[in-house]
Design a protein around this motif. Structure first.
Motif, PDB file in Angstrom:
ATOM      1  N   LEU A  90       0.807  -1.221   0.000  1.00  0.00           N
ATOM      2  CA  LEU A  90       0.000   0.000   0.000  1.00  0.00           C
ATOM      3  C   LEU A  90       0.834   1.262   0.000  1.00  0.00           C
ATOM      4  O   LEU A  90       0.319   2.333  -0.348  1.00  0.00           O
ATOM      5  CB  LEU A  90      -0.919  -0.002   1.228  1.00  0.00           C
ATOM      6  N   ASN A  91       2.102   1.193   0.411  1.00  0.00           N
ATOM      7  CA  ASN A  91       2.884   2.427   0.419  1.00  0.00           C
ATOM      8  C   ASN A  91       3.159   2.944  -0.983  1.00  0.00           C
ATOM      9  O   ASN A  91       3.425   4.130  -1.173  1.00  0.00           O
ATOM     10  CB  ASN A  91       4.199   2.257   1.204  1.00  0.00           C
ATOM     11  N   ARG A  92       3.082   2.084  -1.993  1.00  0.00           N
ATOM     12  CA  ARG A  92       3.178   2.563  -3.376  1.00  0.00           C
ATOM     13  C   ARG A  92       1.948   3.375  -3.759  1.00  0.00           C
ATOM     14  O   ARG A  92       2.032   4.381  -4.464  1.00  0.00           O
ATOM     15  CB  ARG A  92       3.346   1.385  -4.329  1.00  0.00           C
ATOM     16  N   LEU A  93       0.794   2.919  -3.303  1.00  0.00           N
ATOM     17  CA  LEU A  93      -0.432   3.684  -3.538  1.00  0.00           C
ATOM     18  C   LEU A  93      -0.362   5.034  -2.851  1.00  0.00           C
ATOM     19  O   LEU A  93      -0.760   6.060  -3.419  1.00  0.00           O
ATOM     20  CB  LEU A  93      -1.632   2.884  -3.031  1.00  0.00           C
ATOM     21  N   ALA A  94       0.156   5.071  -1.623  1.00  0.00           N
ATOM     22  CA  ALA A  94       0.237   6.326  -0.892  1.00  0.00           C
ATOM     23  C   ALA A  94       1.229   7.291  -1.513  1.00  0.00           C
ATOM     24  O   ALA A  94       1.018   8.510  -1.497  1.00  0.00           O
ATOM     25  CB  ALA A  94       0.623   6.051   0.567  1.00  0.00           C
ATOM     26  N   ALA A  95       2.307   6.775  -2.104  1.00  0.00           N
ATOM     27  CA  ALA A  95       3.357   7.646  -2.639  1.00  0.00           C
ATOM     28  C   ALA A  95       3.010   8.224  -4.004  1.00  0.00           C
ATOM     29  O   ALA A  95       3.266   9.407  -4.262  1.00  0.00           O
ATOM     30  CB  ALA A  95       4.675   6.880  -2.721  1.00  0.00           C
ATOM     31  N   SER A  96       2.434   7.403  -4.872  1.00  0.00           N
ATOM     32  CA  SER A  96       2.255   7.852  -6.253  1.00  0.00           C
ATOM     33  C   SER A  96       0.884   7.545  -6.835  1.00  0.00           C
ATOM     34  O   SER A  96       0.644   7.835  -8.006  1.00  0.00           O
ATOM     35  CB  SER A  96       3.320   7.194  -7.149  1.00  0.00           C
ATOM     36  N   SER A 129     -13.432  -0.575  15.680  1.00  0.00           N
ATOM     37  CA  SER A 129     -13.997  -0.401  14.351  1.00  0.00           C
ATOM     38  C   SER A 129     -13.455   0.873  13.716  1.00  0.00           C
ATOM     39  O   SER A 129     -13.361   1.918  14.368  1.00  0.00           O
ATOM     40  CB  SER A 129     -15.524  -0.344  14.445  1.00  0.00           C
ATOM     41  N   GLY A 130     -13.082   0.795  12.454  1.00  0.00           N
ATOM     42  CA  GLY A 130     -12.501   1.948  11.779  1.00  0.00           C
ATOM     43  C   GLY A 130     -12.276   1.692  10.306  1.00  0.00           C
ATOM     44  O   GLY A 130     -13.029   0.963   9.651  1.00  0.00           O
ATOM     45  N   GLY A 131     -11.212   2.284   9.770  1.00  0.00           N
ATOM     46  CA  GLY A 131     -10.949   2.233   8.344  1.00  0.00           C
ATOM     47  C   GLY A 131     -10.150   1.017   7.929  1.00  0.00           C
ATOM     48  O   GLY A 131      -9.513   0.336   8.739  1.00  0.00           O
ATOM     49  N   ILE A 132     -10.166   0.746   6.624  1.00  0.00           N
ATOM     50  CA  ILE A 132      -9.438  -0.387   6.073  1.00  0.00           C
ATOM     51  C   ILE A 132      -9.017  -0.047   4.645  1.00  0.00           C
ATOM     52  O   ILE A 132      -9.751   0.607   3.905  1.00  0.00           O
ATOM     53  CB  ILE A 132     -10.297  -1.670   6.098  1.00  0.00           C
ATOM     54  N   ALA A 133      -7.810  -0.465   4.282  1.00  0.00           N
ATOM     55  CA  ALA A 133      -7.287  -0.292   2.927  1.00  0.00           C
ATOM     56  C   ALA A 133      -6.625  -1.585   2.506  1.00  0.00           C
ATOM     57  O   ALA A 133      -5.989  -2.265   3.322  1.00  0.00           O
ATOM     58  CB  ALA A 133      -6.295   0.870   2.865  1.00  0.00           C
ATOM     59  N   ALA A 134      -6.770  -1.941   1.236  1.00  0.00           N
ATOM     60  CA  ALA A 134      -6.217  -3.205   0.735  1.00  0.00           C
ATOM     61  C   ALA A 134      -5.831  -3.047  -0.725  1.00  0.00           C
ATOM     62  O   ALA A 134      -6.361  -2.199  -1.444  1.00  0.00           O
ATOM     63  CB  ALA A 134      -7.230  -4.342   0.893  1.00  0.00           C
ATOM     64  N   GLY A 158      -7.926  -2.158  -5.633  1.00  0.00           N
ATOM     65  CA  GLY A 158      -7.621  -1.404  -4.419  1.00  0.00           C
ATOM     66  C   GLY A 158      -8.904  -1.030  -3.698  1.00  0.00           C
ATOM     67  O   GLY A 158      -9.940  -0.798  -4.331  1.00  0.00           O
ATOM     68  N   ILE A 159      -8.841  -0.971  -2.383  1.00  0.00           N
ATOM     69  CA  ILE A 159     -10.010  -0.653  -1.573  1.00  0.00           C
ATOM     70  C   ILE A 159      -9.594   0.311  -0.472  1.00  0.00           C
ATOM     71  O   ILE A 159      -8.592   0.085   0.221  1.00  0.00           O
ATOM     72  CB  ILE A 159     -10.644  -1.932  -0.967  1.00  0.00           C
ATOM     73  N   GLY A 161       1.924  -2.791   3.659  1.00  0.00           N
ATOM     74  CA  GLY A 161       1.398  -4.135   3.624  1.00  0.00           C
ATOM     75  C   GLY A 161       0.307  -4.279   2.573  1.00  0.00           C
ATOM     76  O   GLY A 161      -0.058  -3.329   1.872  1.00  0.00           O
ATOM     77  N   SER A 162      -0.247  -5.461   2.468  1.00  0.00           N
ATOM     78  CA  SER A 162      -1.338  -5.708   1.545  1.00  0.00           C
ATOM     79  C   SER A 162      -2.667  -5.236   2.115  1.00  0.00           C
ATOM     80  O   SER A 162      -3.556  -4.838   1.369  1.00  0.00           O
ATOM     81  CB  SER A 162      -1.416  -7.203   1.217  1.00  0.00           C
ATOM     82  N   VAL A 163      -2.810  -5.260   3.448  1.00  0.00           N
ATOM     83  CA  VAL A 163      -4.020  -4.796   4.125  1.00  0.00           C
ATOM     84  C   VAL A 163      -3.598  -3.963   5.323  1.00  0.00           C
ATOM     85  O   VAL A 163      -2.706  -4.366   6.090  1.00  0.00           O
ATOM     86  CB  VAL A 163      -4.911  -5.976   4.584  1.00  0.00           C
ATOM     87  N   ALA A 164      -4.200  -2.788   5.479  1.00  0.00           N
ATOM     88  CA  ALA A 164      -3.949  -1.921   6.620  1.00  0.00           C
ATOM     89  C   ALA A 164      -5.279  -1.563   7.277  1.00  0.00           C
ATOM     90  O   ALA A 164      -6.293  -1.380   6.592  1.00  0.00           O
ATOM     91  CB  ALA A 164      -3.210  -0.648   6.196  1.00  0.00           C
ATOM     92  N   ARG A 165      -5.270  -1.466   8.598  1.00  0.00           N
ATOM     93  CA  ARG A 165      -6.472  -1.092   9.351  1.00  0.00           C
ATOM     94  C   ARG A 165      -6.118   0.010  10.337  1.00  0.00           C
ATOM     95  O   ARG A 165      -4.973   0.094  10.802  1.00  0.00           O
ATOM     96  CB  ARG A 165      -7.043  -2.305  10.094  1.00  0.00           C
ATOM     97  N   TRP A 166      -7.091   0.843  10.656  1.00  0.00           N
ATOM     98  CA  TRP A 166      -6.843   1.934  11.593  1.00  0.00           C
ATOM     99  C   TRP A 166      -8.135   2.318  12.302  1.00  0.00           C
ATOM    100  O   TRP A 166      -9.246   2.043  11.835  1.00  0.00           O
ATOM    101  CB  TRP A 166      -6.263   3.149  10.864  1.00  0.00           C
ATOM    102  N   ASP A 167      -7.948   2.961  13.458  1.00  0.00           N
ATOM    103  CA  ASP A 167      -9.048   3.608  14.166  1.00  0.00           C
ATOM    104  C   ASP A 167      -8.587   5.013  14.510  1.00  0.00           C
ATOM    105  O   ASP A 167      -7.620   5.523  13.933  1.00  0.00           O
ATOM    106  CB  ASP A 167      -9.492   2.802  15.392  1.00  0.00           C
TER     107      ASP A 167
END
Length: 823
Positions: free
Chosen positions: A484-490, A614-619, A632-633, A660-666
């Motif tokens: 996911l850090n590639r998605l965040a960077a570019s 419960s919170g956000g998720i990215a994949a 991507g999600i 990572g392939s999946v990240a979660r946050w609150d």
């Protein structure tokens, strides 16, 4: 005596009659004047109002506006990019330069200054304030903290190049400031600049739109987007990206007209005609950006057809507005302008520092830090080596030093003991961020102790980072396309050939989606300006593309659900994630907070086991719909928490912690829920066809081994078919002789791979074997690994020769026992 008295009385009566006559005459004259004045005023009103009424009936473009008076204000730290300014013997003066919006008249300009002393500051020594070259005004702080209100000279106000200078006056009977005089610290975060302005009686110009949006005093905090037509979703998404790229922060977006500071109206002429105040602006043809006549700034993007409007909105999200001093521009004027650019995205290679940015250190005894900003495509896998050539002037104390920091973390320093110096600093993996990396150079210059202070102030030192300096980036480990850090960077892998699925249905979720799109555009520019925008997954024939799903309820397709990573399924199944003790994937340095206290509390909670609420998720994972495509999600595990999840992920700390392939946050924590995994071996390979695809040698070998297992050997050797022939059935295979070619062993060039290449090749081969053994990618193993193996052998003459020798030895060894038995 009596006669004289009567005579006097008569004279007085005569005077009274004369005064009464004069009064009546004057009163009569005043009535006539008032009557004729009213009559003339009535005729004048008819003469003035009659032409204006005729113009109004003809829909004129010169409609009179009532001027509005309002207050503009901004704190000084937003205008100067730093929180404090120090005045002492090193830096005796601070200068603030700024521009004012051009669409206003300015009645007042006030400075509210907050400052406090440090050290032995003399009570009778004032601070001097000057505006645009006026005579300095002294402010006596009496050696204590103060808040002062200074009104600037309105006759000196100008639209650009305004300057406010604040200086520390030299004490009486002293030649210069010394360290014994202490210092004044200007608290810029508590200081303000306030202007009372009124609008000009004219339409806003195109050049003033970006000036107003970028200025700290006039930047709109709330922006409404009113879009009409079949492409309404794309209009709103593209407009949000274009607005955010023109501002220093992401504003609060409103849908349709409402309480806002600026409004954007997008649609065809027929769709938006009813909501415009000045309908005459639609008389022009072609795709154009127009200014509507309203109390608040209103920008209109319109054309005759929806295709033209969509192209115009894409250009608005990609290019700066031209500097036109008129209220209308065409679509073609965008393409002659400058494209948005937000930081250079660095990969693993060597860069000249001048190609990334130019760090300029101002000559001073206390220079401001110089910095350059950039993005890194794969920050967790990249390490770096910064090589600097530093030039400095003479007369600097050898104990002076230049500190280098990356994202506010020190990576080293060097003493300025030479006029020319070459130094290197190592940057470890994990110190880079995906976006907004700030490499700063902070000099700490000390004077020569042998020289007087007053003489040192005359010899201002200079430090220069030479253009030959370079930054070398290398990868410390394998980089995976599912990180996911590639998605965040570019924004990768989502680009022009991509579709963004915006699933929000409620107005609140739609506003949050626009906020996320605007924030992403600020990080890596107009990467998504040419993508397709839909509200649901495309039809089956249109799924051969990269797809990014943003919004609540991201997965509604069965195939997509089964292809999703296990951590994503766990999150969407409303499971609360437990962080096990000493989990390597949940280390404290992978949390979003940069605050030491908060990081310590998170680490302490991690040691005793924690639960992610419960919170956000990215994949990010391979697409089940098309080979070589990605899904991507960015969503939330519960639909009702999507808005709060967007608020968290649109902060720099959270965004740069995506990995990572999946990240979660609150609201308190972000972590990697599943590590990035290598893509399958078949990813990106074309599917084999009946006439092409599989190497002929592999097909023949497969048939040969199949016949051996069935006990029906009908051929002597597998046939190597030519490249222009089709694959033959096992029954049609015949023995073929090898074609002899001239071979000069002396001219053969031997290739010796490096240990790193052997290691990487071995790791990839191990993964392919495991995948093939688990029956997950048998076809990929056959079409990629064996094909590559055969290609390497056939294109290496030494390897081919050794393989032939091996086969000859094997056949000889196999046949020799049989001959012995016959004898």
């Amino acid at each position: 005596m009596v006669d004289s008295v009567l005579t006097k009385i008569g004279a007085d009566m005569s005077q009274n009659r004369q005064k009464n006559l004069e009064f009546n005459t004057n009163r009569r004259i005043s009535f006539e004047q008032v009557f004729y004045t009213i009559l003339l005023f009535g005729f004048a009103s008819l003469l003035v109002l009659a032409p204006n009424s005729a113009q109004a009936a003809a829909i004129s473009n010169t409609k009179a506006l009532k001027t509005q008076t309002y207050v503009l204000k901004s704190s000084l730290d937003k205008m100067s990019t730093k929180d404090t300014a120090i005045l002492d013997w090193r830096t005796q003066e601070f200068e603030l330069t700024f521009d004012l919006p051009a669409n206003d008249w300015y009645e007042n300009l006030d400075l509210f200054l907050s400052a406090y002393p440090e050290g032995r500051v003399a009570q009778g020594t004032p601070l001097l304030i000057s505006y645009n070259g006026t005579k300095p005004v002294p402010i006596y702080g009496r050696a204590s903290r103060f808040d002062a209100h200074i009104r600037m000279d309105t006759s000196r106000i100008r639209l650009s190049g305004n300057s406010i200078k604040i200086s520390y006056q030299t004490p009486r009977n002293a030649d210069c400031l010394t360290p014994d005089d202490g210092q004044w610290i200007l608290d810029l975060s508590r200081s303000k600049l306030v202007a009372k302005a009124r609008t000009k009686n004219r339409d806003m110009q195109i050049i003033e739109i970006e000036q107003r949006m970028a200025h700290a005093m006039t930047a709109p905090k709330r922006v409404s987007i009113t879009a009409k037509g079949n492409n309404k979703l794309a209009y709103e998404a593209l407009a949000a990206q274009g607005i955010a790229q023109r501002m220093s922060f992401v504003p609060e977006f409103k849908l349709n007209s409402g309480l806002s500071d600026m409004e954007f109206i997008i649609g065809t002429h027929d769709d938006i005609r009813s909501i415009l105040s000045k309908k005459s602006i639609l008389m022009v043809s072609g795709a154009r950006v127009l200014i509507d006549d309203r109390r608040k700034p209103t920008v209109v993007l319109t054309a005759e057809t929806e295709a033209q409007v969509l192209e115009l909105t894409r250009a608005f999200a990609t290019y700066h507005l031209p500097t036109a001093r008129r209220s209308s521009i065409s679509l073609n004027e965008f393409y002659s302008g400058q494209k948005f650019a937000h930081g250079k995205i660095l990969d693993a290679k060597v860069y000249k520092l001048s190609d990334i940015g130019t760090p300029v250190i101002t000559p001073s005894w206390r220079p401001d830090p110089a910095s350059i900003t950039f993005n890194v495509a794969d920050p967790q896998a990249v390490s770096g080596l910064l090589t600097l050539k530093i030039l400095s002037s003479k007369g600097i104390n050898a104990n002076s030093r230049l500190s280098v920091k990356l994202n506010d973390q020190s990576i080293g320093f060097t003493h300025l003991d030479k006029t020319s110096k070459l130094v290197s600093f190592a940057i470890k993996p994990g110190q880079f961020s995906a976006t907004g990396n700030i490499l700063s150079f902070e000099p700490e210059i000390l004077p020569d102790p042998s020289a007087p202070i007053c003489q040192s102030q005359q010899n201002i030192p200079t430090i220069l980072v030479d253009n030959t300096s370079k930054l070398s980036l290398t990868t410390a480990r394998l980089s995976f396309g599912t990180n996911l850090n590639r998605l965040a960077a570019s924004g990768a892998p989502f680009d022009n050939d991509s579709t963004l699925v915006l699933t929000a249905r409620s107005e609140q979720d739609k506003r949050s989606t626009l906020q996320l799109l605007g924030y992403a555009a600020q990080q890596f520019g107009p990467k998504w300006s040419n993508a397709n925008y839909v509200s649901a997954l495309p039809a089956t024939e249109n799924l051969d593309q990269n797809i990014l799903v943003i919004g609540p309820n991201p997965i509604t397709d069965t195939a997509l659900y089964f292809a999703a990573p296990s951590a994503l399924k766990l999150a969407l199944g409303k499971k609360v994630l437990s962080i096990p003790k000493n989990n390597i994937n949940a280390r404290s340095d992978q949390f979003a907070s940069n605050n030491a206290v908060q990081t310590f509390s998170i680490a302490a909670r991690q040691d005793r086991g924690a639960r992610l609420q419960s919170g956000g998720i990215a994949a990010l994972f391979p697409s089940p719909f098309a080979n070589g495509r990605m899904i991507g999600i960015i969503s939330s595990d519960r639909p009702e928490t999507f808005t709060n999840s967007v608020k968290s992920i649109t902060s720099n700390n959270y965004w740069n912690s995506l990995q990572g392939s999946v990240a979660r946050w609150d609201t308190n924590t972000i972590l990697m829920a599943q590590m990035a995994t290598p893509l399958p071996a078949s990813f990106g390979l074309a599917k084999p066809t009946a006439t092409k695809a599989m190497p002929k040698f592999i097909a023949a070998t497969q048939s040969w081994f199949a016949s051996l297992s069935m006990g029906k050997l009908s051929m002597g050797k597998p046939k190597i078919a030519s490249s222009d022939q089709t694959i033959q059935s096992p029954a049609g295979l015949q023995t073929a002789t090898f074609e002899k070619k001239a071979w000069n062993l002396s001219t053969t060039q031997f290739y010796v791979p490096t240990m790193a290449q052997i290691k990487l090749k071995g790791q990839q081969t191990s993964r392919d074997l495991k995948s093939w053994w688990g029956e997950a990618s048998t076809q990929a193993f056959e079409t990629k690994l064996v094909k590559q193996w055969w290609y390497d052998i056939t294109h290496n003459r030494v390897a081919s020769f050794l393989l032939i020798v091996f086969f000859a030895f094997f056949v000889a060894a196999l046949c020799s026992p049989m001959r012995t038995r016959k004898k």
